[in-house]
Scaffold this motif. Structure first.
Motif, mmCIF file in Angstrom:
data_model
loop_
_atom_site.group_PDB
_atom_site.id
_atom_site.type_symbol
_atom_site.label_atom_id
_atom_site.label_comp_id
_atom_site.label_asym_id
_atom_site.label_seq_id
_atom_site.Cartn_x
_atom_site.Cartn_y
_atom_site.Cartn_z
ATOM 1 N N UNK A 197 9.086 3.329 -11.630
ATOM 2 C CA UNK A 197 10.020 2.270 -11.269
ATOM 3 C C UNK A 197 9.304 0.951 -10.974
ATOM 4 N N UNK A 198 8.006 0.934 -11.203
ATOM 5 C CA UNK A 198 7.201 -0.237 -10.841
ATOM 6 C C UNK A 198 7.705 -1.516 -11.521
ATOM 7 N N UNK B 203 14.794 -3.580 -3.126
ATOM 8 C CA UNK B 203 14.045 -2.415 -2.658
ATOM 9 C C UNK B 203 14.058 -2.455 -1.130
ATOM 10 N N UNK B 204 14.404 -1.309 -0.526
ATOM 11 C CA UNK B 204 14.510 -1.248 0.938
ATOM 12 C C UNK B 204 13.609 -0.125 1.446
ATOM 13 N N UNK B 205 12.752 -0.472 2.389
ATOM 14 C CA UNK B 205 11.933 0.547 3.052
ATOM 15 C C UNK B 205 12.811 1.269 4.076
ATOM 16 N N UNK C 36 9.634 6.399 2.479
ATOM 17 C CA UNK C 36 10.834 6.543 1.651
ATOM 18 C C UNK C 36 11.463 5.174 1.426
ATOM 19 N N UNK C 37 11.794 4.907 0.157
ATOM 20 C CA UNK C 37 12.435 3.651 -0.231
ATOM 21 C C UNK C 37 13.750 3.935 -0.956
ATOM 22 N N UNK C 38 14.647 2.961 -0.923
ATOM 23 C CA UNK C 38 15.838 2.987 -1.782
ATOM 24 C C UNK C 38 15.745 1.809 -2.744
ATOM 25 N N UNK C 39 16.131 2.031 -3.997
ATOM 26 C CA UNK C 39 16.065 0.984 -5.022
ATOM 27 C C UNK C 39 17.440 0.795 -5.649
ATOM 28 N N UNK D 269 0.838 -1.208 0.000
ATOM 29 C CA UNK D 269 0.000 0.000 0.000
ATOM 30 C C UNK D 269 0.871 1.256 0.000
ATOM 31 N N UNK D 270 2.037 1.187 0.637
ATOM 32 C CA UNK D 270 2.957 2.337 0.602
ATOM 33 C C UNK D 270 3.448 2.580 -0.823
ATOM 34 N N UNK D 271 3.723 1.474 -1.535
ATOM 35 C CA UNK D 271 4.222 1.616 -2.903
ATOM 36 C C UNK D 271 3.147 2.164 -3.841
ATOM 37 N N UNK D 272 1.871 1.941 -3.493
ATOM 38 C CA UNK D 272 0.767 2.474 -4.313
ATOM 39 C C UNK D 272 0.467 3.935 -3.995
ATOM 40 N N UNK D 273 0.993 4.425 -2.898
ATOM 41 C CA UNK D 273 0.681 5.790 -2.469
ATOM 42 C C UNK D 273 1.474 6.794 -3.322
ATOM 43 N N UNK D 274 0.783 7.719 -4.015
ATOM 44 C CA UNK D 274 1.517 8.668 -4.879
ATOM 45 C C UNK D 274 2.457 9.597 -4.103
ATOM 46 N N UNK D 275 2.259 9.690 -2.794
ATOM 47 C CA UNK D 275 3.147 10.537 -1.983
ATOM 48 C C UNK D 275 4.500 9.868 -1.695
#
Ligand SMILES: [Zn+2]
Length: 308
Positions: free
Chosen positions: A62-63, A72-74, A83-86, A27-33
């Protein structure tokens, strides 16, 4: 008062208790923010030509890379946003234009301190995944788990977690003098605190006494903890200490040090001032730059902030 050094002071809430919740992470990844920082070769993508703004981007472009299994790291939540790092190695730039990346060490003092701390968290985590793709117990390829904070082996079911390597870095002090060493591998006149990796079955105090004795021949009595600093090259925790020297005669370990000697307090004060500039006068003794906790330990003692 607690002092905060470069790479410390991370403002994000790591919410480690929810990392197992895959639906919540989705759900975090779907959030546009939500924002994501792509890395290439462990260097973050930067926005401006002067390379001092990290290019935090929306997730959507980046999906496909995420779905293809890129690491991918939360990193955490800050002001209501995730915030994530990829690890974007091998993935084309999301916006189709050429990207710039920058080295974390160079960025460290060019960006705001809280962001440098997030960068340290991200770089160490991505680096660990890049080097730990196989189960240490049975050798099977492992899979990322827990929002990027673990790896799980599908064969023997072992869990593995990103490691942190503790290092003791200490200023040995005897009366009005302190002990600094010059590394064998570094030419020039830079002196620093002695330091070394901790070993298994050792307390912090024991590691300090062992390292100082091995490198300089000096015996240490009391040990006092001052401050620590994450150091993301690749994943060290620098633990800064003051140590009471109880002997004086120096016998260096030539494998480690080119030289070690006692410095007067006034001399160290002058070295602190000198190492604040990028261009110290050649030939005069300096310390590491303020970025390094070794500089800060010497400064704190030289200016009377701390005593052993
Ligand atoms: Zn295994």
């Amino acid at each position: 008062m607690e002092e905060i050094y470069t790479f410390a002071g991370n403002p994000l809430d790591r919410i480690s208790q929810r990392r197992q919740d895959a639906a919540w992470i989705a759900s975090l990844l779907d959030d546009p923010e939500t924002r994501l920082l792509p890395f290439r070769e462990l260097k973050p993508v930067v926005r401006d030509p002067s390379a001092t703004t990290l290019d935090w981007q929306p997730v959507a472009p980046w999906r496909a890379a995420i779905d293809s299994g890129k690491t991918l790291v939360l990193l955490g939540i800050g002001e209501g946003r995730a915030y994530f790092a990829l690890d974007a190695n091998g993935v084309p730039a999301a916006n189709g234009v050429e990207e710039a990346t920058a080295d974390v060490r160079g960025l460290a003092t060019a960006i705001p301190g809280p962001e440098a701390a997030i960068l340290a968290e991200a770089r160490s985590a991505l680096d660990w995944h890049a080097r730990h793709g196989f189960c240490a117990q049975c050798g099977t390829a492992s899979a990322i788990s827990s929002g990027g904070w673990g790896r799980r082996c599908p064969n023997c079911r072992a869990h593995h977690y990103p490691r942190v390597d503790p290092v003791v870095i200490m200023l040995a002090v005897r009366g009005e003098r302190c002990l600094l060493g010059r590394n064998r591998r570094r030419v020039g006149t830079r002196y620093s605190c002695l330091a070394g990796f901790m070993e298994t079955g050792e307390t912090i105090e024991e590691a300090v006494r062992r390292e100082v004795l091995e490198e300089s021949g000096i015996c240490v009595g009391r040990v006092r903890y001052l401050a620590s600093q994450p150091w993301p090259f690749p994943s060290t925790l620098m633990m800064g200490l003051l140590a009471e020297a109880v002997s004086e005669e120096i016998r260096i370990d030539p494998e480690e040090l080119a030289e070690a000697r006692w410095f007067e307090r006034d001399e160290v004060r002058a070295m602190v001032e000198r190492s604040r500039t990028d261009d110290p006068i050649p030939g005069l003794a300096t310390l590491p730059p303020p970025l390094a906790i070794g500089h800060q330990l010497a400064r704190r003692w030289a200016f009377g902030v701390d005593t052993i």
